[in-house]
Design an enzyme around this catalytic site. Structure first.
Site, PDB file in Angstrom:
ATOM      1  N   ASP A  92      45.090  29.054  38.322  1.00 58.16           N
ATOM      2  CA  ASP A  92      43.327  27.904  38.949  1.00 58.16           C
ATOM      3  C   ASP A  92      43.576  26.364  37.953  1.00 58.16           C
ATOM      4  O   ASP A  92      42.861  26.156  37.756  1.00 58.16           O
ATOM      5  CB  ASP A  92      42.753  28.982  37.810  1.00 58.16           C
ATOM      6  CG  ASP A  92      43.686  29.266  36.249  1.00 58.16           C
ATOM      7  OD1 ASP A  92      44.230  28.680  36.330  1.00 58.16           O
ATOM      8  OD2 ASP A  92      42.700  29.899  35.077  1.00 58.16           O
ATOM      9  N   SER A  93      45.420  26.258  37.944  1.00 53.06           N
ATOM     10  CA  SER A  93      45.612  25.161  37.136  1.00 53.06           C
ATOM     11  C   SER A  93      44.694  23.733  38.448  1.00 53.06           C
ATOM     12  O   SER A  93      44.966  22.963  38.707  1.00 53.06           O
ATOM     13  CB  SER A  93      47.243  24.924  37.399  1.00 53.06           C
ATOM     14  OG  SER A  93      47.801  25.333  38.634  1.00 53.06           O
ATOM     15  N   ASP A 131      44.841  33.589  41.068  1.00 50.82           N
ATOM     16  CA  ASP A 131      44.526  33.022  39.332  1.00 50.82           C
ATOM     17  C   ASP A 131      43.049  34.439  39.166  1.00 50.82           C
ATOM     18  O   ASP A 131      42.167  33.850  40.766  1.00 50.82           O
ATOM     19  CB  ASP A 131      44.648  32.356  38.918  1.00 50.82           C
ATOM     20  CG  ASP A 131      45.799  32.204  38.038  1.00 50.82           C
ATOM     21  OD1 ASP A 131      46.149  33.091  37.551  1.00 50.82           O
ATOM     22  OD2 ASP A 131      46.506  31.054  37.785  1.00 50.82           O
ATOM     23  N   LYS A 161      45.921  37.551  39.883  1.00 52.71           N
ATOM     24  CA  LYS A 161      46.949  37.664  38.276  1.00 52.71           C
ATOM     25  C   LYS A 161      45.737  37.174  37.165  1.00 52.71           C
ATOM     26  O   LYS A 161      44.349  36.648  37.522  1.00 52.71           O
ATOM     27  CB  LYS A 161      47.888  36.407  38.329  1.00 52.71           C
ATOM     28  CG  LYS A 161      48.702  35.889  36.702  1.00 52.71           C
ATOM     29  CD  LYS A 161      49.631  35.369  37.309  1.00 52.71           C
ATOM     30  CE  LYS A 161      49.331  33.293  37.179  1.00 52.71           C
ATOM     31  NZ  LYS A 161      48.320  33.343  35.958  1.00 52.71           N
ATOM     32  N   GLU A 163      44.577  36.806  33.061  1.00 50.94           N
ATOM     33  CA  GLU A 163      45.039  36.422  31.245  1.00 50.94           C
ATOM     34  C   GLU A 163      45.420  37.245  30.778  1.00 50.94           C
ATOM     35  O   GLU A 163      44.105  37.990  30.990  1.00 50.94           O
ATOM     36  CB  GLU A 163      44.830  35.283  31.333  1.00 50.94           C
ATOM     37  CG  GLU A 163      46.093  34.195  32.575  1.00 50.94           C
ATOM     38  CD  GLU A 163      45.315  32.605  31.550  1.00 50.94           C
ATOM     39  OE1 GLU A 163      44.896  32.763  30.915  1.00 50.94           O
ATOM     40  OE2 GLU A 163      45.429  31.621  32.860  1.00 50.94           O
ATOM     41  N   GLU A 230      55.141  32.749  29.496  1.00 50.70           N
ATOM     42  CA  GLU A 230      54.056  31.150  29.416  1.00 50.70           C
ATOM     43  C   GLU A 230      54.740  31.574  27.663  1.00 50.70           C
ATOM     44  O   GLU A 230      53.916  31.614  27.184  1.00 50.70           O
ATOM     45  CB  GLU A 230      52.899  30.964  29.897  1.00 50.70           C
ATOM     46  CG  GLU A 230      53.007  29.392  29.892  1.00 50.70           C
ATOM     47  CD  GLU A 230      51.621  29.200  30.637  1.00 50.70           C
ATOM     48  OE1 GLU A 230      50.963  27.882  30.767  1.00 50.70           O
ATOM     49  OE2 GLU A 230      50.670  30.180  31.170  1.00 50.70           O
TER      50      GLU A 230
END
Length: 339
Positions: A92-93, A131, A161, A163, A230
């Site tokens: 998602d960056s 993401d 993925k 978070e 991270e």
């Protein structure tokens, strides 16, 4: 050389150039055309074995580092497949590096799916992970499964993925129960940068380190096949890795994890924003882009691009004369601009 002679010379060259267009047969050449998928890379094998979850587990068991890179489009996906890496992550960056958003929280599921499909078209061997965008699983397990299905079905991804720590354990359990592989993500959570008061290193106290370890164990128990660690102390990254049976992927978590991931734009040096401590540039693509763009603009302005003979198309001399006569301008001439 007189201008009429120069034009005649260019026209006559049609008989010896492979780009010539005759009146009855025209060979079309385009700067962009469909390519063979995927094109072979110079000096690299043209095919590699597909990365599976079982293969990742075997890499961890043999202490072979796992390589992960983000990709956001067809060309970067091709590069990840050609060289190759083990996992291609549609991160998602892309919200920041591709779309210009100030943070990942602005990215929508539909925008993510668009990039997922492009990456999938360029991917052969790496395992594909996407993401889950901010908010797509915030309201419960049902929404998590719904969004996960879209990632697999519409985005052509192979896994997702998420978070979060213990608060997303039931989401992970629900996804894996439905056959959707999940990569977990703990430590610094970019989607929560506001609540974390910025992009700060996590796990620096005994209490926070214990929280991260507990989350990692719970996510593994829920069925995650891997977990991203991270921005945490290197010793904590190594410790968590040794307590789990699944691979850990570090980004700012030191060399003691099962593998490493970097954002593509950080890796090739094109990102002009903040450079985190854990980033290393393995290329200087920004410098080459600047050189290429400025070189092109200068060549257009000074008349050296395109060269009429080397970079242009030609026409049979007799056909050109017929055209001029038919248009009522048999004496028209043209002299290419000189540098």
């Amino acid at each position: 050389m007189p201008e009429s002679a120069l034009i005649a010379r260019i026209i006559r060259s049609s008989t010896r150039r492979h780009l010539s267009c005759m009146p009855t047969l025209c060979v079309r050449h385009m700067s962009v055309r469909p390519a063979k998928h995927p094109p072979p890379s110079s000096g690299s094998p043209t095919s590699h074995k597909k990365t599976t979850i079982a293969h990742l587990l075997s890499l961890r068991a043999s202490n072979t580092p796992i390589t992960v890179l983000t990709a956001y489009d067809y060309p970067t996906a091709l590069a990840c497949s050609a060289h190759p890496v083990d996992i291609t992550l549609v991160g998602d960056s892309l919200a920041q590096v591709c779309l210009g958003y100030p943070s990942t929280t602005r990215l929508t599921v539909d925008e993510m799916l668009h990039h997922c499909r492009a990456v999938a078209r360029g991917t052969s061997s790496p395992l594909l992970v996407a993401d889950m965008p901010f908010g797509s699983y915030a309201t419960g397990s049902d929404d998590a499964v719904r969004a996960g299905v879209r990632m697999i079905q519409e985005g052509h991804m192979e896994s997702v993925k998420l978070e979060g720590g213990e608060e997303v354990v039931e989401h992970v359990r629900a996804l894996t129960k439905m056959g959707i592989p999940v990569m977990a993500h703990i430590g610094l959570l970019p989607q929560r940068h506001v609540s974390l008061s910025g992009y700060r290193v996590q796990g620096r106290t005994a209490e926070s380190a214990a929280t991260l370890l507990r989350a990692a164990r719970a996510l593994e128990d829920a069925g995650a096949f891997s977990v991203v660690l991270e921005a945490m102390p290197s010793v904590l990254g190594a410790y968590i890795t040794q307590q789990l049976k699944i691979p850990t992927i570090g980004i700012g978590a030191g060399p003691g994890t099962s593998g490493q991931v970097l954002v593509w734009d950080d890796m090739v040096g094109t990102w002009s924003g903040h450079k985190p401590r854990f980033v290393r540039h393995f290329g200087d693509v920004r410098k080459e882009v600047a050189r290429g763009v400025s070189g092109y603009a200068n060549a257009v302005r000074d008349g050296t691009f395109p060269d009429p003979e080397r970079e242009g198309y030609v026409m049979d001399h007799d056909e050109w004369q017929k055209f001029l006569v038919a248009d009522g301008k048999p004496n028209w001439t043209w002299t290419p601009r000189k540098a």
